[in-house]
Design an enzyme around this catalytic site. Structure first.
Site, PDB file in Angstrom:
ATOM      1  NE  ARG A   1      -4.113   1.191   1.940  1.00 41.17           N
ATOM      2  CZ  ARG A   1      -5.170   0.793   2.646  1.00 41.17           C
ATOM      3  NH1 ARG A   1      -4.890   1.314   3.713  1.00 41.17           N
ATOM      4  NH2 ARG A   1      -6.037   0.412   1.943  1.00 41.17           N
TER       5      ARG A   1
ATOM      6  CG  HIS B   1      -8.493  -0.110  -2.742  1.00 42.57           C
ATOM      7  ND1 HIS B   1      -7.492  -0.722  -2.571  1.00 42.57           N
ATOM      8  CD2 HIS B   1      -9.453   0.497  -1.631  1.00 42.57           C
ATOM      9  CE1 HIS B   1      -7.587  -1.013  -1.060  1.00 42.57           C
ATOM     10  NE2 HIS B   1      -8.768  -0.505  -0.985  1.00 42.57           N
TER      11      HIS B   1
ATOM     12  CG  ASP C   1     -13.492   6.644  -1.310  1.00 42.95           C
ATOM     13  OD1 ASP C   1     -13.426   6.618   0.125  1.00 42.95           O
ATOM     14  OD2 ASP C   1     -12.167   6.280  -1.341  1.00 42.95           O
TER      15      ASP C   1
ATOM     16  CB  CYS D   1     -13.710   1.085  -0.041  1.00 41.46           C
ATOM     17  SG  CYS D   1     -13.769   3.176   0.024  1.00 41.46           S
TER      18      CYS D   1
ATOM     19  NE  ARG E   1     -10.327  -5.224   0.629  1.00 39.73           N
ATOM     20  CZ  ARG E   1      -9.580  -4.061   1.198  1.00 39.73           C
ATOM     21  NH1 ARG E   1      -9.689  -2.820   1.343  1.00 39.73           N
ATOM     22  NH2 ARG E   1      -7.980  -4.450   1.126  1.00 39.73           N
TER      23      ARG E   1
HETATM   24  N1  NVA Z   1      -9.664   7.041  -1.201  1.00 37.02           N
HETATM   25  C1  NVA Z   1      -9.411   6.475   0.077  1.00 37.02           C
HETATM   26  C2  NVA Z   1     -10.099   5.262   0.066  1.00 37.02           C
HETATM   27  C3  NVA Z   1      -9.666   4.219   1.572  1.00 37.02           C
HETATM   28  C4  NVA Z   1      -9.701   3.059   1.226  1.00 37.02           C
HETATM   29  C5  NVA Z   1      -7.597   6.858   0.556  1.00 37.02           C
HETATM   30  O1  NVA Z   1      -7.567   6.474  -0.783  1.00 37.02           O
HETATM   31  O2  NVA Z   1      -7.288   7.791   1.233  1.00 37.02           O
HETATM   32  N1   CP Z   2     -11.271   0.077   2.561  1.00 36.82           N
HETATM   33  C1   CP Z   2      -9.932   0.079   3.106  1.00 36.82           C
HETATM   34  O1   CP Z   2      -9.264  -0.271   2.220  1.00 36.82           O
HETATM   35  O2   CP Z   2      -9.807   0.189   4.645  1.00 36.82           O
HETATM   36  P1   CP Z   2      -8.417   0.325   4.935  1.00 36.82           P
HETATM   37  O3   CP Z   2      -7.998   1.695   4.513  1.00 36.82           O
HETATM   38  O4   CP Z   2      -8.854   0.185   6.679  1.00 36.82           O
HETATM   39  O5   CP Z   2      -7.499  -0.957   5.222  1.00 36.82           O
END
Ligand code: NVA
Ligand code: CP
Length: 301
Positions: free
Chosen positions: A102, A129, A220, A260, A288
């Site tokens: 990530r 994602h 989101d 999400c 997930r």
């Molecule tokens: N768009 C959000 C998704 C988190 C799961 C981010 O990138 O922070």
């Molecule tokens: N939706 C998601 O990816 O959650 P986290 O940021 O908690 O991993």
């Protein structure tokens, strides 16, 4: 499938295969049927951003598959002090069976795959994602029975989630309408990709127009991880780009709402709508685990 870097790189058949296996693994877990398919395998998990769901579901997933996972915070890795992705990839490939990452730049994930010799899984970048959207697709099929004929709606920022949702929906034959403010549209690559699906994709600034006859609603956060400095300005820009009762009045009967998570109630979704659809949203969060276990089995076994 060698890696999971973006959904664009998967065929419809590969996505359906993952979803079918995910359903099977969910059934096996619920019925306590042994599925130690990845006995002796180790997944490294590099995190340059925070996470609740991704970290826990990957770690538990590897455990349930009979393998193990290593949490590697970039704060502690040499990569956080400037060691190249190229060298990190080559070293980690000697110890691990797979890497989940990530991070911010999509290029970093692509480079890890390019220079390493083991499967790489994108667990969120600024661009995509894919793991989340596999779980979302699994949830849609669970609640709706099939994908055919459904219209999806995404309201809000044209971010990583929007990008992956568009690709996932189009590949599986659903329609998708997206409403974003001017200047916050999905990535140009995604808009280009959508041109291959004439009649299935629309982009507008008008939330009501996008929502009309929608079956599956997504939204989101208005400010993603890494955009904290823009949060106040974004609150003004995104005001109105919200899933609320008014918007859902133009939706089809029996519509569902997904998120999400984490959610900001009162911003991209009202608390009322969130709670009305909590059943779907938390099944999505659970999925997930199952969807990622399917990805791990396909990549690591
Ligand atoms: N768009 C959000 C998704 C988190 C799961 C981010 O990138 O922070
Ligand atoms: N939706 C998601 O990816 O959650 P986290 O940021 O908690 O991993």
């Amino acid at each position: 499938m060698k890696h999971l870097l973006t959904l664009e790189q998967l065929s419809k058949e590969e996505i359906l295969d993952i979803l079918n296996l995910a359903d099977q693994l969910k059934f096996q877990k619920k019925n306590k049927i042994d599925h130690h398919i990845l006995k002796g395998k180790t997944l490294g998990m590099i995190f340059q951003k925070a996470s609740t769901r991704t970290r826990v579901s990957f770690e538990v997933g590897m455990y349930e598959l009979g393998g193990q996972a290593l949490f590697l915070s970039s704060r502690d890795l040499q990569i956080g002090r400037g060691e190249s992705v190229e060298d990190t990839a080559r070293v980690l490939s000697r110890y691990l069976d797979g890497i989940m990452i990530r991070t911010f730049k999509q290029q970093e994930v692509e480079d890890l795959a390019k220079y390493g010799s083991i499967p790489v899984i994108n667990a969120l970048t600024d661009y995509a994602h894919p793991c989340q959207v596999l779980a979302d697709l699994m949830t849609i099929r669970e609640f709706k029975g099939a994908f055919e004929g459904l219209k999806c709606v995404y309201i809000g920022d044209g971010n990583n989630m929007a990008n992956s949702i568009i690709v996932g929906c189009l590949k599986l034959g659903m329609k998708i309408s997206v409403a974003t403010p001017n200047g916050y549209e999905p990535h140009p690559h995604i808009l280009e990709f959508a041109k291959n699906y004439p009649g299935q994709f629309t982009l507008t600034n008008d939330v009501m127009e996008a929502s009309k006859n929608g079956d599956v609603f997504f939204t989101d956060v208005w400010a993603s991880m890494g955009q904290e400095a823009e949060a106040i300005e974004r609150k003004k820009i995104f005001a109105g780009y919200q899933i609320n009762k008014e918007v859902l009045k133009v939706a089809n009967k029996d519509h569902m709402v997904l998120h999400c998570l984490p959610a900001h109630r009162g911003e991209e979704i009202t608390a009322e709508v969130f709670e009305m659809h909590a059943n779907e949203i938390f099944e999505e969060a659970e999925n997930r685990l199952h969807a990622q276990k399917a990805v791990l089995v396909r990549l690591l076994s």
